[in-house]
Every structure is written in structure tokens, then in C-alpha cells.
Design a protein around this motif. Structure first.
Motif, PDB file in Angstrom:
ATOM      1  N   LEU A 278       0.700  -1.302   0.030  1.00 54.52           N
ATOM      2  CA  LEU A 278       0.096  -0.449  -0.672  1.00 54.52           C
ATOM      3  C   LEU A 278       0.763   1.169  -0.371  1.00 54.52           C
ATOM      4  CD1 LEU A 278      -2.902   0.302   0.043  1.00 54.52           C
ATOM      5  CD2 LEU A 278      -2.474   0.564   2.772  1.00 54.52           C
TER       6      LEU A 278
ATOM      7  N   THR B 214       1.033   4.470  -2.750  1.00 51.10           N
ATOM      8  CA  THR B 214       0.287   5.676  -2.060  1.00 51.10           C
ATOM      9  C   THR B 214       2.309   6.445  -2.577  1.00 51.10           C
ATOM     10  OG1 THR B 214      -0.063   4.487  -0.193  1.00 51.10           O
ATOM     11  CG2 THR B 214       0.654   7.230  -0.299  1.00 51.10           C
ATOM     12  N   ASN B 215       2.822   5.817  -2.631  1.00 48.75           N
ATOM     13  CA  ASN B 215       3.944   6.472  -2.540  1.00 48.75           C
ATOM     14  C   ASN B 215       4.090   6.936  -4.724  1.00 48.75           C
ATOM     15  OD1 ASN B 215       5.942   7.844  -1.691  1.00 48.75           O
ATOM     16  ND2 ASN B 215       6.495   5.891  -1.075  1.00 48.75           N
TER      17      ASN B 215
ATOM     18  N   ALA C  88       1.263   7.305  -6.168  1.00 51.56           N
ATOM     19  CA  ALA C  88      -0.053   8.150  -6.839  1.00 51.56           C
ATOM     20  C   ALA C  88       0.682   9.785  -6.706  1.00 51.56           C
ATOM     21  CB  ALA C  88      -1.037   7.979  -5.694  1.00 51.56           C
ATOM     22  N   VAL C  89       1.491   8.853  -5.533  1.00 53.01           N
ATOM     23  CA  VAL C  89       1.399  10.880  -5.005  1.00 53.01           C
ATOM     24  C   VAL C  89       2.382  11.562  -5.809  1.00 53.01           C
ATOM     25  CG1 VAL C  89       2.419  12.313  -3.333  1.00 53.01           C
ATOM     26  CG2 VAL C  89       0.752  10.988  -2.473  1.00 53.01           C
ATOM     27  N   VAL C  90       3.208  10.828  -5.952  1.00 47.23           N
ATOM     28  CA  VAL C  90       4.048  11.143  -7.615  1.00 47.23           C
ATOM     29  C   VAL C  90       3.225  11.700  -7.995  1.00 47.23           C
ATOM     30  CG1 VAL C  90       6.436  10.938  -9.177  1.00 47.23           C
ATOM     31  CG2 VAL C  90       6.020  10.130  -6.459  1.00 47.23           C
TER      32      VAL C  90
ATOM     33  N   MET D  50       0.393  12.442  -8.899  1.00 49.02           N
ATOM     34  CA  MET D  50      -0.720  14.229  -8.492  1.00 49.02           C
ATOM     35  C   MET D  50      -0.103  15.187  -8.662  1.00 49.02           C
ATOM     36  SD  MET D  50      -3.233  14.004  -6.081  1.00 49.02           S
ATOM     37  CE  MET D  50      -4.435  15.465  -5.373  1.00 49.02           C
ATOM     38  N   VAL D  51       1.525  15.368  -7.426  1.00 51.66           N
ATOM     39  CA  VAL D  51       2.696  16.141  -7.664  1.00 51.66           C
ATOM     40  C   VAL D  51       3.076  16.339  -8.990  1.00 51.66           C
ATOM     41  CG1 VAL D  51       4.614  16.902  -7.584  1.00 51.66           C
ATOM     42  CG2 VAL D  51       3.444  15.986  -5.716  1.00 51.66           C
TER      43      VAL D  51
ATOM     44  N   TRP E 110      -0.080  18.613 -11.411  1.00 50.83           N
ATOM     45  CA  TRP E 110      -0.396  19.585 -10.714  1.00 50.83           C
ATOM     46  C   TRP E 110       0.976  20.907 -11.229  1.00 50.83           C
ATOM     47  CZ3 TRP E 110      -4.547  17.076  -9.693  1.00 50.83           C
ATOM     48  CH2 TRP E 110      -4.787  17.985  -8.698  1.00 50.83           C
ATOM     49  N   LEU E 111       2.344  20.348 -10.718  1.00 56.70           N
ATOM     50  CA  LEU E 111       3.775  20.835 -11.626  1.00 56.70           C
ATOM     51  C   LEU E 111       3.624  20.739 -12.617  1.00 56.70           C
ATOM     52  CD1 LEU E 111       5.734  21.784  -9.947  1.00 56.70           C
ATOM     53  CD2 LEU E 111       6.882  20.050  -9.891  1.00 56.70           C
ATOM     54  N   ILE E 112       3.110  20.081 -14.022  1.00 57.53           N
ATOM     55  CA  ILE E 112       3.877  19.803 -15.458  1.00 57.53           C
ATOM     56  C   ILE E 112       3.234  21.276 -16.466  1.00 57.53           C
ATOM     57  CG2 ILE E 112       2.786  18.781 -17.324  1.00 57.53           C
ATOM     58  CD1 ILE E 112       3.817  15.904 -15.913  1.00 57.53           C
ATOM     59  N   PRO E 113       1.688  21.786 -15.622  1.00 58.00           N
ATOM     60  CA  PRO E 113       1.471  22.398 -16.562  1.00 58.00           C
ATOM     61  C   PRO E 113       2.810  23.765 -16.579  1.00 58.00           C
ATOM     62  CG  PRO E 113      -0.201  21.935 -15.964  1.00 58.00           C
ATOM     63  CD  PRO E 113       0.971  21.324 -15.080  1.00 58.00           C
ATOM     64  N   THR E 114       2.637  24.237 -15.102  1.00 57.12           N
ATOM     65  CA  THR E 114       3.368  25.467 -14.713  1.00 57.12           C
ATOM     66  C   THR E 114       4.852  25.142 -15.339  1.00 57.12           C
ATOM     67  OG1 THR E 114       2.253  25.342 -13.057  1.00 57.12           O
ATOM     68  CG2 THR E 114       4.118  26.749 -12.889  1.00 57.12           C
TER      69      THR E 114
ATOM     70  N   TRP F 262       8.096  19.955 -24.017  1.00 59.21           N
ATOM     71  CA  TRP F 262       8.726  19.213 -23.390  1.00 59.21           C
ATOM     72  C   TRP F 262       9.440  18.255 -24.289  1.00 59.21           C
ATOM     73  CZ3 TRP F 262       3.684  19.868 -25.582  1.00 59.21           C
ATOM     74  CH2 TRP F 262       3.466  19.465 -26.544  1.00 59.21           C
TER      75      TRP F 262
ATOM     76  N   LEU G  96      -3.542  11.006   1.110  1.00 63.30           N
ATOM     77  CA  LEU G  96      -1.962   9.737   0.824  1.00 63.30           C
ATOM     78  C   LEU G  96      -0.696  10.527   0.939  1.00 63.30           C
ATOM     79  CD1 LEU G  96      -3.068   9.879  -2.834  1.00 63.30           C
ATOM     80  CD2 LEU G  96      -2.903   8.064  -0.882  1.00 63.30           C
TER      81      LEU G  96
ATOM     82  N   LEU H 231       3.922  10.071   4.572  1.00 63.35           N
ATOM     83  CA  LEU H 231       5.101   9.991   3.484  1.00 63.35           C
ATOM     84  C   LEU H 231       5.650  11.082   4.033  1.00 63.35           C
ATOM     85  CD1 LEU H 231       4.159  10.369  -0.320  1.00 63.35           C
ATOM     86  CD2 LEU H 231       4.405   8.514   1.115  1.00 63.35           C
TER      87      LEU H 231
ATOM     88  N   TRP I 174       8.784  12.415   2.294  1.00 57.70           N
ATOM     89  CA  TRP I 174       7.918  14.134   1.848  1.00 57.70           C
ATOM     90  C   TRP I 174       7.119  14.133   1.384  1.00 57.70           C
ATOM     91  CZ3 TRP I 174       6.686  13.815  -3.992  1.00 57.70           C
ATOM     92  CH2 TRP I 174       6.516  12.535  -4.104  1.00 57.70           C
TER      93      TRP I 174
ATOM     94  N   ILE J 249       1.710  21.082  -4.206  1.00 53.62           N
ATOM     95  CA  ILE J 249       0.361  20.866  -5.094  1.00 53.62           C
ATOM     96  C   ILE J 249      -0.198  22.182  -4.837  1.00 53.62           C
ATOM     97  CG2 ILE J 249      -1.771  19.834  -4.558  1.00 53.62           C
ATOM     98  CD1 ILE J 249      -0.369  16.371  -4.395  1.00 53.62           C
TER      99      ILE J 249
ATOM    100  N   ILE K  62      -1.141  28.954 -18.274  1.00 56.67           N
ATOM    101  CA  ILE K  62      -0.941  28.507 -18.249  1.00 56.67           C
ATOM    102  C   ILE K  62      -1.270  27.189 -19.095  1.00 56.67           C
ATOM    103  CG2 ILE K  62      -0.087  26.088 -16.015  1.00 56.67           C
ATOM    104  CD1 ILE K  62       0.794  29.224 -14.218  1.00 56.67           C
TER     105      ILE K  62
ATOM    106  N   VAL L 213      -1.172  23.271 -22.185  1.00 54.61           N
ATOM    107  CA  VAL L 213      -1.927  21.844 -22.412  1.00 54.61           C
ATOM    108  C   VAL L 213      -2.992  21.833 -23.279  1.00 54.61           C
ATOM    109  CG1 VAL L 213      -3.535  20.246 -21.466  1.00 54.61           C
ATOM    110  CG2 VAL L 213      -1.555  22.193 -19.832  1.00 54.61           C
TER     111      VAL L 213
ATOM    112  N   TRP M   8      -7.499  23.090 -10.436  1.00 53.10           N
ATOM    113  CA  TRP M   8      -6.191  22.485 -10.112  1.00 53.10           C
ATOM    114  C   TRP M   8      -5.336  23.714  -9.174  1.00 53.10           C
ATOM    115  CZ3 TRP M   8      -2.796  26.458 -11.903  1.00 53.10           C
ATOM    116  CH2 TRP M   8      -1.048  26.511 -12.057  1.00 53.10           C
TER     117      TRP M   8
END
Lengths: 384, 326
Positions: free
Chosen positions: A11, A15-16, A18-20, A22-23, A26-30, A50, B131, B135, B137, B145, B159, B163, B205
């Protein structure tokens, strides 16, 4: 809580991951915006951000010089190297380009692979080698101007600061940046003091109607700004303030007031009662208690409100559009981007990305350095 | 005078004025109006202490009254008049709104926004909070986020242009489609109905970080013995989350939900900066801005409709606040 029984390692892997994931989302557009702002404008439209680290196939055009045409039997021939053309040299200063394909019309600039001989209309032929050497033949004399040669070549990735130079010098964006600062700083500082006194009164002074006032502040927190636009603009015009910086400072001060009072009051109520009562017993007046005890102790709440108000006024578009004049010299950055750049330069992605990044850079710095206070303020505002 | 200098001057006058007002008003109250020396010092102190709160409150109440209370009435009053403001037309503006297709579209779209944006932001916020909780980190993940909170709606719209762009070399969606073999790029912001959702994604977002921060604090506040008891009883992690933790933070979830709902009803920037309200994406705030500076009667009528929609939330908020104070 690290070692509670029942935690499965499978699990924790999930979790790890899933968080990666999600991050990243959230980060890629910026990141895309950031990378794009440093890319050469031709490269932006030729390949996605890219692919920024890889070489890009761009199309160029040159002209075969008609003066060098020679007659070879019945046909006319122009030979030369396309990389020696003046127009092309501007893009290949190092002279190490490689032609991948070529063509004779702007509509299909990369119709034929490099090294082949293309049969064009009217019995003309054209061949361009990968190193740029070309041979153009025609059964008739070439016209007054030499024929166009279009070709595609790999160009190495180019990162420049040109976009920043353009944005900050042309387009009045430097002016807009200063205007944003001009709007933001007084609009952040002035409400704090006004709200702090009111919050103290609502937290530590006894008077009839206190509960009602607190309820009113909570209610005003959600009143939509839209309601205030027309009546207040009319009022500003009537009293001679009009659309001006003074007007927007007053508007921002008032619009930030409910949150300021609410946040500060919630914080001040939580201060230890003993300290304040001791001070009063020792003969301190309310004014002294406020300035010497409550205000210094409330610093975290003051800071978190200041950050909120700063972010909100810096990022605001609505109030600036309504309460500032629409002339170019008093536009703030958000208005500048939304009204000017998106409209007139909608296709200039480099400029758009850079302008956006300039406008979000300051809030991001504030955000990452003061995050602690921001989080604390958020929590004071909504969780008891 | 340059605006910057004007700004510095305003800070000085503004801050100086505030300090001066509070200091001297307080001084005058204690020394001149109700002096503590001379006859009736006791009665004077009491009276001064009755007046003082209002002294402290006055500037704030004045600002709130003028900029937030008066406009509710002022806007309603103005919405009863025609475009030029010289002729009373009663409910005419409201009737015109109801008859306007654009208004009905924006009302419907706003309805979608109010459902899906708070739901989306709260869901992802809760997910991220849970989640990242354990962790190592987790804090870094959280602050990344949370970051879009600092970005303006205009900036965020730009931004996301990178996309959504209708070009496989700019927009990531079209790049992915091309990779999967699609022939022509599509402009996702022009797909009827669904384009609304692509715009909502931008606000979700931004707001997920807000929901995450608050819900994460609430999750930390869930008493550990309830969780331990559940583990001992053999509950799996999903049961612990849905049956132990979520019910205990329900109140906070509702607060987050309503806060985002209110925000949704105010944000016009995203629609304005992406589609400009075209392609059936108009929402009430942007619809109002299309009348601003053109027809004050209509604009105030739309603003008042927004106010009406917000009112239930406002009353609920006030009731909650009063409950907490008791």
C-alpha cells in the motif's frame, strides 16, 4: 504514527506512486510555461516544450541568385550552397545546419527528402544535398528574381532571454509591473491596521451589539464583489476620485476588510486571557493593551493576512479592470495580459509565456518563503 | 506625479492617518470628552469605556458599510432602472435577463461550476491530504500541490493554454492525441458543453491545494485511539479512511466545500482569459462583465442574481459562526 500495525508495504508503494503522479500533474503545466518562456519563438511553435532539449526541425527559405545562372546546353542552371544565402545565414550563424528536406513552395516547404532530385512544374528540377549544396535547372531563362528554395533543417535547441527582454522593454510590461506593485503595497498595508483595531474591539472589549457585528463580518465575507462595482464606481466618479490609483486602494482596502477582521479576531480571541487581564489590573488602558501586548503577539496572524491580501491584490483582475483607468500607462499586469497580450499577440507563445511567468514570479517567491504563515492563516480562517 | 511616488505617499498618509486617528481619538476621549480628573471621574471612565469600542471599530465599519453593505442596496436600486439610469423600469432588467439565452446559458453553466468545482477540489484535496500524510516527502509534495494558490487566475489560464492549445506542438492534449494517431488537432475549448469542464479543471487545479491544506490539518486532528481501535477490530485502510476518518472531519469538509462554492461564484477571470465567454462557456460573473460599462442596469441585475444565489450560504455561515461562539 509511522509504525501502526496494519500498514502494508504494498500500500505504501501505491501511495508513493499515486502522490508522485499527482504532484506531476499539478506541476507539469507550470513547468511547461517556465520552459517555454526561455525558448526561441520559432522553436516554440515548431515543437512542444517537452521536446525543448532536442534539436528542432524548422523550415527556412532562401533564394537562388539569378545572377549566377549559367547556360548549360539548352537548360539554365543555378548552383550554390543554400547556407550561404543571406536570409538563411541569419538563422545559422555557426553554419553547421543539415538539410533534411526541401521544396519549392511555401505551402509544402519540406516536400522532397534531401539529396533527391525533384521534378518541378514547367520542366524545372531542383536538388538540395544535406550539406546545403543545391542545383536548380530550368528549360527557360529564370525570371528577374531568382527562384525561392524552401528547406527544412535541424536546428540545435536554443534557449534565450530574448522573450524576457521583449516583455520587459517593449509592450509596456515594465510599466505594468510597477503599476501592480503600486496597487499592491498600499492595498496590503493599510487594511491591516484598520482591521487590527476592529478585531481587538470584537475580541476583547465588551459592548452591546458585539455578537451582531461579528455575525455581520462573517456574512460580509461572502458578499460577491460584483455587487460593489457599479455603485462604487459611480460614487468614486461623483466624489471626484474617478478611476484612479486612489480609488483602487480604497476599494481593495474595503474588500479585504472582512477577511482581515475575521482572521485577526479569531487569532486574538485565542490569546491567553491572563496576560490581558493582568495588564488591565496593572492599569493599562485598552489602547496600551492593544499596542503593547495584543499587536506584537498577533504577528503571525497579521503576517498571514498580509500574505493573503498581497496575493489577492497582485492577482486581481476584476477590481483593476473596473477601478483603474483603461489607458495603457495605468494597466496592471493581469489586465495587460488578459486584454492586450491574449488578444493582439494570441499566437506569440513566447511572449505570452514570459509575460505570465513575470506576473506569477513574485507571488511564487512570496508563497514559497512565507508558506508557513499562509497555512496558519488558512487554518485560523476555517477550522476551529 | 508618478504612481509609484503617489503610492509611497499613500502608504505614509494612510498608515499615518490610521495611527493618528486611533491615537488622537483615544487621547481626546480620555482627556477632553470624559476626563478622568475633575468631577465624576468614575462615571467618566465608564462612559469612555463604553464609547471606546466604537472608536476602534469606526474606520472598519465605515469601510465595510460603504463598500459592502451599501452596494447591496445600491446595486438593487440601480437594477430597477434602465440603461441610462433615468427611467424606472421595475423588474424590466430581470425580465430581460430571463428572456436572454445568454443568461440562461450562464446560469446553467454556473450551476455546473458550483457542483463540479467544489466537488473536484475537495475530492482531490482530500486524496492528496490522506496520501501525503505518512510520506517522508509529504511536505514537499503538499507544497507543490499547494503552489497554484499563488498563481493568478489569468496566469493559470495562460498556463493551461499550453495544455489545451489547438496545436500538437504547443498543447499537450493535442500532442498526446497525435501520439495516439489522431490526424487533426482539436480545440478542446470549442467542444460544446465539455469545454466548460476543461475550464473548470483550471479552477480545480488552483483550489485543490487550499482544500488539501485544511483537510490535512483536520485529518491530523482525528483522535488516534479511534483509528487504533478500528485497526484492532480488523478494519482495512479503506475502511479506516471512509468509515473512521471522513465522518469525523465532515464539518471541515463542508466548510471547504462552501468556501470554494462562494469563490466559484466570484471568479470571472478564467472564462474571460480563455474563451471570452464564447462557445457556450459564459458564467454569471463573466456575463455580468460583458454588461459592465455598457448597461449598468443589466450589470447590477446580474450582480444581484449572484447575491441571491450566495445568500443561503451566507445565512448558513452566520448560523455556524454563532453556534461556535456560544
Amino acid at each position: 504514527m509511522d509504525n501502526i500495525a496494519g500498514q502494508k508495504s504494498a500500500l505504501s508503494w501505491a501511495t508513493n506512486i499515486a502522490v508522485v503522479f499527482m504532484v506531476l500533474v499539478w506541476l507539469i503545466p507550470t513547468v511547461g510555461l517556465f520552459v517555454s518562456s526561455f525558448r526561441d519563438r520559432d522553436q516554440i511553435s515548431a515543437s512542444g516544450w517537452w521536446q525543448a532539449p532536442f534539436s528542432v526541425e524548422l523550415t527556412f527559405r532562401g533564394r537562388a541568385p539569378v545572377e549566377e545562372a549559367t547556360q548549360d546546353g539548352s537548360i539554365w542552371v543555378i548552383e550554390g550552397n543554400i547556407f550561404e544565402d543571406e536570409e538563411v545565414q541569419a538563422a545559422f550563424s555557426s553554419g553547421d545546419g543539415t538539410v533534411t528536406a526541401f521544396g519549392d513552395s511555401g505551402r509544402a516547404p519540406a516536400e522532397y527528402p534531401a539529396g533527391t532530385v525533384a521534378e518541378l512544374d514547367d520542366g524545372q528540377t531542383l536538388s538540395v544535398a544535406p550539406d546545403g549544396a543545391y542545383r536548380f535547372t530550368s528549360p527557360e531563362e529564370f525570371g528577374r528574381r531568382g527562384p525561392r528554395i524552401y528547406f527544412a533543417a535541424d536546428t540545435p535547441p536554443q534557449f534565450t532571454l530574448d522573450n524576457y527582454r521583449n516583455v520587459l522593454t517593449a509592450d509596456n510590461m515594465d510599466r505594468a509591473f510597477i503599476n501592480t506593485l503600486t496597487v499592491t503595497i498600499p492595498a496590503t498595508i493599510i487594511p491591516i491596521l484598520v482591521a487590527a483595531f476592529a478585531a481587538y474591539a470584537l475580541a476583547w472589549m465588551q459592548f452591546p451589539g458585539r455578537g451582531l457585528l461579528i455575525a455581520a463580518v462573517v456574512g460580509l465575507l461572502v458578499v460577491p464583489l460584483q455587487l460593489a462595482l457599479v455603485p462604487m464606481l459611480n460614487l468614486h466618479n461623483a466624489i471626484g476620485v474617478g478611476q484612479s490609483f486612489l480609488g483602487i486602494w480604497m476599494a481593495h482596502t474595503a474588500f479585504g476588510m472582512p477577511l482581515a477582521i475575521y482572521l485577526l479576531r479569531n487569532y486574538m480571541v485565542g490569546l491567553p486571557r491572563d496576560i490581558i487581564e493582568c495588564a488591565k489590573v496593572d492599569g493599562a488602558t485598552d489602547f496600551e493593551v492593544f499596542t503593547k501586548i495584543v499587536l506584537p503577539l498577533s504577528f503571525p496572524a497579521l503576517a498571514s493576512f498580509a500574505i493573503f491580501q498581497f496575493l489577492w491584490t497582485w492577482n486581481d483582475l476584476l477590481v483593476a479592470k473596473v477601478f483603474l483607468p483603461s489607458s495603457d500607462e495605468s494597466k496592471v499586469m493581469t489586465v495587460k495580459i488578459a486584454d492586450d497580450l491574449l488578444g493582439s499577440r494570441g499566437g506569440d507563445w513566447g511572449i505570452l509565456a514570459t509575460a505570465a511567468f513575470v506576473s506569477i514570479a513574485v507571488p511564487l517567491v512570496v508563497f514559497f518563503t512565507m508558506q508557513r504563515y499562509l497555512v496558519r492563516g488558512l487554518l485560523a480562517g476555517s477550522v476551529k | 506625479m508618478s504612481p509609484l511616488l503617489q503610492g509611497v505617499l499613500t502608504i505614509v498618509i494612510g498608515v499615518g492617518g490610521c495611527v493618528g486617528y486611533f491615537y488622537f481619538a483615544n487621547l481626546i476621549l480620555d482627556k477632553v470628552i470624559f476626563p478622568t480628573k475633575g468631577p465624576n471621574p468614575g462615571r467618566n471612565i465608564n462612559r469612555a469605556n463604553q464609547v471606546r469600542p466604537w472608536l476602534f471599530l469606526f474606520p472598519a465599519i465605515f469601510a465595510l458599510g460603504l463598500y459592502l453593505v451599501y452596494p447591496v442596496i445600491g446595486s438593487f436600486y440601480r437594477s430597477l432602472f434602465n440603461r441610462a439610469g433615468d427611467e424606472f423600469i421595475g423588474g424590466g432588467n430581470y425580465a430581460a435577463l430571463l428572456a436572454d439565452d445568454g443568461f440562461r446559458t450562464s446560469l446553467f453553466n454556473n450551476f455546473l461550476w458550483v457542483i463540479f468545482v467544489p466537488a473536484g477540489a475537495t475530492f482531490f484535496g482530500l486524496l492528496a491530504a490522506q496520501l501525503t500524510d505518512r510520506l517522508k516527502w509529504g511536505n514537499i509534495a503538499k507544497s507543490l500541490i499547494f503552489m497554484p494558490m499563488a498563481i493568478s487566475f489569468v496566469g493559470a489560464s495562460l498556463i493551461w493554454k499550453f495544455v489545451y492549445a489547438n496545436d500538437a506542438d504547443i498543447g499537450m492534449i493535442n500532442a498526446v492525441r497525435e501520439m495516439l494517431g489522431a490526424e487533426n488537432p482539436v480545440d478542446v475549448l470549442q467542444i460544446p458543453f465539455w469545454n466548460n469542464f476543461f475550464l473548470m479543471v483550471i479552477l480545480i487545479w488552483i483550489q485543490t491545494g487550499f482544500a488539501m491544506v485544511i483537510l490535512s490539518a483536520a485529518l491530523r486532528g482525528v483522535p488516534e485511539d479511534t483509528i487504533e481501535a478500528a485497526i484492532i477490530d480488523g478494519a482495512n485502510p479503506f475502511q479506516i479512511f471512509f468509515k473512521i476518518k471522513v465522518p469525523q472531519i465532515m464539518a471541515t469538509i463542508v466548510v471547504v466545500w462552501t468556501t470554494i462554492t462562494i469563490l466559484v461564484l466570484k471568479v470571472f477571470d478564467i472564462v474571460y482569459a480563455t474563451t471570452g465567454g464564447n462557445f457556450g462557456t459564459e458564467i454569471l460573473p463573466s456575463y455580468m462583465m460583458s454588461y459592465m460599462f455598457r448597461d449598468d442596469g443589466r450589470a447590477t441585475a446580474v450582480a444581484f442574481v449572484i447575491m441571491l444565489i450566495v445568500t443561503p450560504v451566507m445565512i448558513w455561515n452566520i448560523m455556524q459562526a454563532r453556534k461556535e461562539m456560544r
